[in-house]
Design an enzyme around this catalytic site. Structure first.
Site, short mmCIF file in Angstrom:
data_model
loop_
_atom_site.label_atom_id
_atom_site.label_comp_id
_atom_site.label_asym_id
_atom_site.label_seq_id
_atom_site.Cartn_x
_atom_site.Cartn_y
_atom_site.Cartn_z
N GLU A 84 0.86 -1.20 0.00
CA GLU A 84 0.00 0.00 0.00
C GLU A 84 0.90 1.25 0.00
OE1 GLU A 84 -1.61 0.78 3.92
OE2 GLU A 84 -3.38 1.79 3.11
N ASN A 110 -6.88 6.38 -1.88
CA ASN A 110 -5.81 5.41 -1.59
C ASN A 110 -6.06 4.25 -2.55
OD1 ASN A 110 -4.08 3.49 -0.52
ND2 ASN A 110 -4.58 3.95 1.61
N LYS A 157 -9.39 2.21 -1.97
CA LYS A 157 -9.63 1.66 -0.61
C LYS A 157 -10.98 2.10 -0.05
CE LYS A 157 -7.09 1.33 3.80
NZ LYS A 157 -5.83 1.71 4.45
N GLU A 202 -5.88 8.98 7.47
CA GLU A 202 -6.45 8.52 6.18
C GLU A 202 -7.81 9.14 5.92
OE1 GLU A 202 -5.90 4.59 4.47
OE2 GLU A 202 -4.93 4.01 6.34
N CYS A 256 -4.95 -2.96 2.73
CA CYS A 256 -4.65 -2.90 4.16
C CYS A 256 -5.84 -3.19 5.07
CB CYS A 256 -4.00 -1.56 4.49
SG CYS A 256 -3.22 -1.61 6.13
N ASN A 260 0.31 -1.13 5.45
CA ASN A 260 1.23 -0.40 6.32
C ASN A 260 0.63 -0.49 7.70
OD1 ASN A 260 3.28 1.67 4.79
ND2 ASN A 260 1.45 1.34 3.56
N1 CDV Z 1 -3.00 1.41 6.59
C1 CDV Z 1 -3.95 0.80 7.33
O1 CDV Z 1 -5.08 0.62 6.88
N2 CDV Z 1 -3.57 0.41 8.56
C2 CDV Z 1 -4.49 -0.16 9.52
C3 CDV Z 1 -4.05 0.19 10.92
C4 CDV Z 1 -4.30 1.58 11.22
C5 CDV Z 1 -4.78 -0.64 11.95
C6 CDV Z 1 -4.57 -1.67 9.40
O2 CDV Z 1 -5.70 -2.20 9.44
O3 CDV Z 1 -3.56 -2.35 9.34
#
Ligand code: CDV
Length: 333
Positions: free
Chosen positions: A47, A115, A132, A151, A182, A207
């Site tokens: 990501e 994103n 996203k 975000e 993510c 991430n």
């Molecule tokens: N980049 C993300 O979406 N990170 C989230 C963190 C904030 C919990 C994740 O679900 O990994």
């Protein structure tokens, strides 16, 4: 006859705030070259792979964050990735921050920020785009947090749903490929929407900090041990792959980035939910697996034969309701 595709998760070590795009792209091209040497046909990058995870940095004026975004794809800075793909005959998945000038639901065109992830064929054609949906974090500066997660400030909720494309890849004539990004991996609804399109390969980048910053602010959240952060990430991907009889490649950004630790632990998972490859460093690292897509058949013709066993009439709440509503308290007669 088996349907084998050699896949790679190309984990990236930290990208500091000051590292220029050209240097990151160069690291990514090196990973693609190593992938080629190992016979890889499709590489999955993380990501927001081109920059530091900038939602941890607050800008009062959102436009000040625009330099973290891409306005075109490919761009002069990302063109070497597309050139490497065609030179090496490798497809790739790339996560990045996107600025698009597009109409919204009201039909008004304006500058929009997402994103985003794309799937690129070896010839350089963009096969699929995903934006996203599940944006974690908050929209305003939170003085209680050690690290911001903005975000919800910098991105709109994705407007493309969870698309799947059936396209040739490597030696395979056709494979059903979908994406999530993510935090989406923690939501079974996202997996099932892909599963309902017969997805055979889910690609996702992440991430994820080693510490739960929401819990760290002590806003009533309980403590979460760091080892559970990796456990929950793997649990989500393994369950999603198993319950939808699909392969999954989950690729992390890892290491200490702008003073904040990202836990890495990228994995490739088979349709039985088993981890078949896992990263062990917090650096740029390539993990690979030979994936036989015929392995998707067992789950989807037995336990997870959706046509035979799903009961959507019992699932209405999933689309009709957002938050949880507890039943009334039971009063004994
Ligand atoms: N980049 C993300 O979406 N990170 C989230 C963190 C904030 C919990 C994740 O679900 O990994």
């Amino acid at each position: 006859m088996s349907r084998i595709l050699t896949l790679a998760a190309a984990q990236l070590g930290p990208i500091q705030k000051t590292e220029p795009r050209a240097s990151v792209v160069d690291r990514m091209v090196r990973l693609m070259e190593r992938a080629h040497q190992r016979g890889v046909e499709l590489v999955v990058f993380p990501e927001l792979a081109l920059t530091t995870f900038f939602p941890r940095h607050y800008h009062e004026d959102i436009a000040e964050a625009d330099h973290w975004f891409e306005r075109s794809m490919p761009s002069p800075e990302t063109a070497p990735l597309f050139a490497a793909a065609s030179r090496l005959g490798i497809g790739f998945h790339l996560g990045y921050a996107e600025i698009a000038h597009e109409p919204d639901v009201a039909g008004i065109a304006w500058k929009r920020r997402f994103n985003t992830a794309i799937l690129v064929a070896p010839c350089g054609q963009i096969l699929l785009k995903y934006r996203k949906v599940h944006l974690p974090g908050h929209a305003e500066f939170d003085p209680a947090r050690h690290v911001q997660h903005l975000e919800k400030r910098y991105f709109e909720v994705g407007d493309l749903g969870f698309p799947v494309i059936r396209a040739p890849m490597g030696k395979l004539d056709g494979i059903n490929m979908g994406m999530m990004i993510c935090n989406d991996r923690r939501w079974p609804e996202a997996w099932r929407v892909l599963g309902l399109q017969g997805v055979e390969l889910v690609m996702l980048g992440y991430n994820t900090p080693t510490t739960n910053q929401d819990a760290a602010t002590q806003t009533g959240a309980a403590f979460e041990a760091p080892h559970l952060r990796v456990f929950h990430s793997h649990l989500s991907v393994q369950a999603g792959a198993y319950q939808n009889a699909t392969f999954a490649v989950a690729t992390a950004k890892a290491g200490i980035e702008d003073g904040c630790e990202l836990f890495g632990h990228s994995i490739i998972v088979n349709p039985q939910g088993e981890i078949v490859a896992q990263a062990t460093s917090r650096e740029d690292e390539l993990i690979t697996a030979d994936c036989d897509f015929d392995q998707c058949r067992l789950g989807r013709t037995t336990i997870f034969d959706f046509e035979r066993h799903r009961r959507p009439e019992a699932y209405r709440r999933i689309v009709d309701q957002i938050g949880a509503i507890s039943p009334p308290v039971f009063i004994p007669r």
